[in-house]
Design an enzyme around this catalytic site. Structure first.
Site, short mmCIF file in Angstrom:
data_model
loop_
_atom_site.label_atom_id
_atom_site.label_comp_id
_atom_site.label_asym_id
_atom_site.label_seq_id
_atom_site.Cartn_x
_atom_site.Cartn_y
_atom_site.Cartn_z
N ASN A 44 0.86 -1.19 0.00
CA ASN A 44 0.00 0.00 0.00
C ASN A 44 0.90 1.24 0.00
O ASN A 44 2.13 1.13 0.00
CB ASN A 44 -0.96 -0.02 1.19
CG ASN A 44 -0.21 -0.08 2.51
OD1 ASN A 44 0.57 0.81 2.84
ND2 ASN A 44 -0.42 -1.16 3.26
N ASP A 104 -4.65 -6.16 4.81
CA ASP A 104 -5.76 -6.95 5.36
C ASP A 104 -5.68 -8.40 4.91
O ASP A 104 -6.21 -9.28 5.57
CB ASP A 104 -7.09 -6.35 4.90
CG ASP A 104 -7.34 -5.01 5.58
OD1 ASP A 104 -7.19 -4.95 6.81
OD2 ASP A 104 -7.65 -4.02 4.88
N LYS A 141 9.39 -17.63 -9.20
CA LYS A 141 8.76 -16.54 -9.96
C LYS A 141 7.71 -17.09 -10.93
O LYS A 141 8.00 -18.02 -11.69
CB LYS A 141 9.84 -15.76 -10.72
CG LYS A 141 9.27 -14.52 -11.38
CD LYS A 141 10.29 -13.76 -12.18
CE LYS A 141 9.56 -12.71 -13.02
NZ LYS A 141 10.33 -12.28 -14.14
N ASP A 194 -5.65 -9.68 12.87
CA ASP A 194 -5.82 -8.25 13.15
C ASP A 194 -4.92 -7.89 14.35
O ASP A 194 -5.22 -8.24 15.50
CB ASP A 194 -7.29 -8.01 13.47
CG ASP A 194 -7.60 -6.53 13.58
OD1 ASP A 194 -6.74 -5.78 14.12
OD2 ASP A 194 -8.67 -6.13 13.13
N PHE A 219 -4.69 3.32 14.30
CA PHE A 219 -4.87 4.35 13.27
C PHE A 219 -5.98 3.88 12.33
O PHE A 219 -6.12 2.68 12.09
CB PHE A 219 -3.57 4.56 12.48
CG PHE A 219 -2.67 5.59 13.12
CD1 PHE A 219 -2.15 5.38 14.38
CD2 PHE A 219 -2.38 6.77 12.46
CE1 PHE A 219 -1.33 6.32 14.98
CE2 PHE A 219 -1.56 7.72 13.05
CZ PHE A 219 -1.04 7.49 14.32
N LYS A 265 -14.72 1.62 14.63
CA LYS A 265 -13.50 0.80 14.65
C LYS A 265 -12.95 0.72 16.08
O LYS A 265 -12.53 -0.34 16.54
CB LYS A 265 -12.45 1.40 13.70
CG LYS A 265 -11.14 0.62 13.66
CD LYS A 265 -10.22 1.11 12.55
CE LYS A 265 -8.91 0.33 12.53
NZ LYS A 265 -8.01 0.67 11.45
N LYS A 271 -12.54 -2.91 17.80
CA LYS A 271 -11.21 -3.46 18.09
C LYS A 271 -10.92 -3.53 19.58
O LYS A 271 -10.09 -4.29 20.04
CB LYS A 271 -10.11 -2.62 17.45
CG LYS A 271 -10.33 -2.32 15.99
CD LYS A 271 -9.82 -3.43 15.11
CE LYS A 271 -10.08 -3.11 13.66
NZ LYS A 271 -9.56 -4.04 12.73
#
Ligand SMILES: Cc1cc2nc3c(=O)[nH]c(=O)nc-3n(C[C@H](O)[C@H](O)[C@H](O)COP(=O)(O)O)c2cc1C
Length: 401
Positions: free
Chosen positions: A208, A276, A286, A304, A323, A337, A341
């Site tokens: 990301n 995730d 490869k 998580d 975050f 959230k 959590k």
């Protein structure tokens, strides 16, 4: 909390000087003694009478005022405080400080002091972004001067951007932490940072856009306040802060196991952008193009990390901060959230591409806690880290946040 502490407050010549009046009130309520110094320009924005009435002390204004010299000379004034605070710190005062100038009472006191100095800059966006000011800020940081803000926002001059002074409450927090003398000394704090890489094969991976800038700044700010920091980081191009214990990981699974190994800790800040999912069909060699057509990636959910640590029955850190990088309904999503959590705080931000936050130098966050949502203005990621570190120090010290 500031009982018996002596603060020398230098008020510079900017519109934000009015916030120094609220600050004086807050500091005095906290038990501090505030001795004010007004610059000539500062007098245009905060009257000596108002300042001295609020401080219940004489206002020091002139280097060559013989009475002042007889009562308390500039050298003594600079040494009699526990902390010197500049609010607002004008471009002019920052320039004088960075260059060692001493041509009025404020700059002379700042040059003569042997005490820690905290500045709250406030100025027009162009003045703040000017290379000269940025050079001065870098020099002052090197010299050990602490900064609180500035943030981004609307200016009295009608422009918008970074340069707006933080609120009196933020300066009060920064003062409390500065005077706490390494408020996090003896505390062990875990910080995760950066992205994770989930391999598809030995050369390809899913990742990301997290750069690790915010997590690195948080680790540095916490270390600056004396914490022993364990810094668990995914792959980034940013050097970790010197002196922290660095654990390099690649995948979410490696990050979880590094986090578990790093516990127990007094606080855990999960700033990493953890993938995730991972690729269950990852290949050990490869994957060749064209041989079997386009490969179908099979994904499975990662553990998580935030929920795992938040819900630990034993050895849960006293303060767990997650975050939330959102693109829609930031506060609503982050609030649910936090409950889902089981963490204490969520630092939420809008990472839609147009915000330029993910991978950028600035952040605009909302701090969600049991008390509700506290929206901070847009500011540099270092400033976010310093404010967050202040809040963490106060929370770990048992103070109300
Ligand atoms: C209306 C007005 C507002 C000002 N606001 C600021 C400000 O917010 N920040 C700043 O750096 N300078 C500001 N200035 C310019 C400073 O007052 C000027 O540079 C002055 O020399 C600063 O003196 P000092 O640093 O000794 O307080 C402002 C000037 C005027 C006339």
């Amino acid at each position: 909390m500031l009982h018996g502490k002596r603060i020398l407050l230098i008020i510079g010549g900017g519109i934000a000087a009015f916030k120094s009046l609220e600050l004086i009130r807050k500091l005095r309520e906290d038990g501090a003694k505030v001795t004010p110094v007004l610059t000539k320009a500062g007098e245009q924005f905060a009257t000596p009478l108002t300042v001295s009435s609020l401080c219940v002390d004489k206002v020091y204004r002139d280097l060559f005022d013989l009475t002042d010299e007889a009562e308390m000379g500039h050298i003594e004034l600079s040494r009699a405080a526990d902390l010197v605070v500049v609010v607002p710190a004008t471009a002019d005062l920052l320039a004088k400080m960075a260059n060692g100038m001493a041509n009025d009472l404020a700059s002379t006191v700042l040059l003569a002091t042997d005490k820690p100095v905290l500045v709250a800059p406030a100025m027009n966006v162009r003045m703040w972004l000017h290379p000269a000011t940025q050079r001065n800020v870098a020099t002052l940081r090197e010299d050990g001067v602490s900064f609180v803000g500035p943030v981004e926002g609307a200016m009295a001059c009608g422009e918008y951007g970074p340069g707006r002074m933080v609120e009196a409450r933020d300066i009060q927090d920064a003062i409390t932490v500065a005077l706490a003398d390494k408020a996090l000394k003896g505390k062990r704090v875990l910080v995760t940072s950066g992205p994770t890489h989930e391999p598809i094969d030995p050369v390809r991976y899913i990742a990301n856009r997290s750069s690790g800038t915010q997590g690195t700044a948080i680790a540095k700010a916490l270390q600056g306040q004396g914490a022993e920091v364990v810094f668990v980081t995914g792959p980034t191009n940013i050097a970790p802060p010197a002196g922290v214990e660095v654990v390099n990981v690649e995948t979410a699974a490696e990050m979880l196991s590094a986090v578990e190994d790093a516990l127990p800790a007094d606080a855990a800040i999960f700033a990493a952008a953890v993938a995730d999912w991972h690729v269950t069909s990852a290949s050990d060699s490869k994957i060749k193009k064209d041989i079997n057509g386009i490969p179908a990636l099979v994904l499975a959910e990662n553990s998580d990390i935030l929920a795992t640590v938040s819900q630990l029955k034993e050895g849960r850190p006293g303060l767990v901060i997650g975050f939330a990088a959102e693109t829609d309904d930031v506060i609503a999503n982050a609030t649910s959230k936090r409950e889902r959590k089981g963490c204490d705080w969520i630092v939420a931000n809008d990472v839609s591409p147009q915000t330029g936050i993910m991978g950028g130098d600035e952040n605009e966050v909302v701090l969600i806690s049991a008390e509700g949502a506290d929206a901070w203005p847009r500011m540099g990621k270092t400033a976010v880290a310093e404010l967050l570190a202040s809040r963490i120090s106060l929370a770990l010290g048992g103070e109300e946040t």
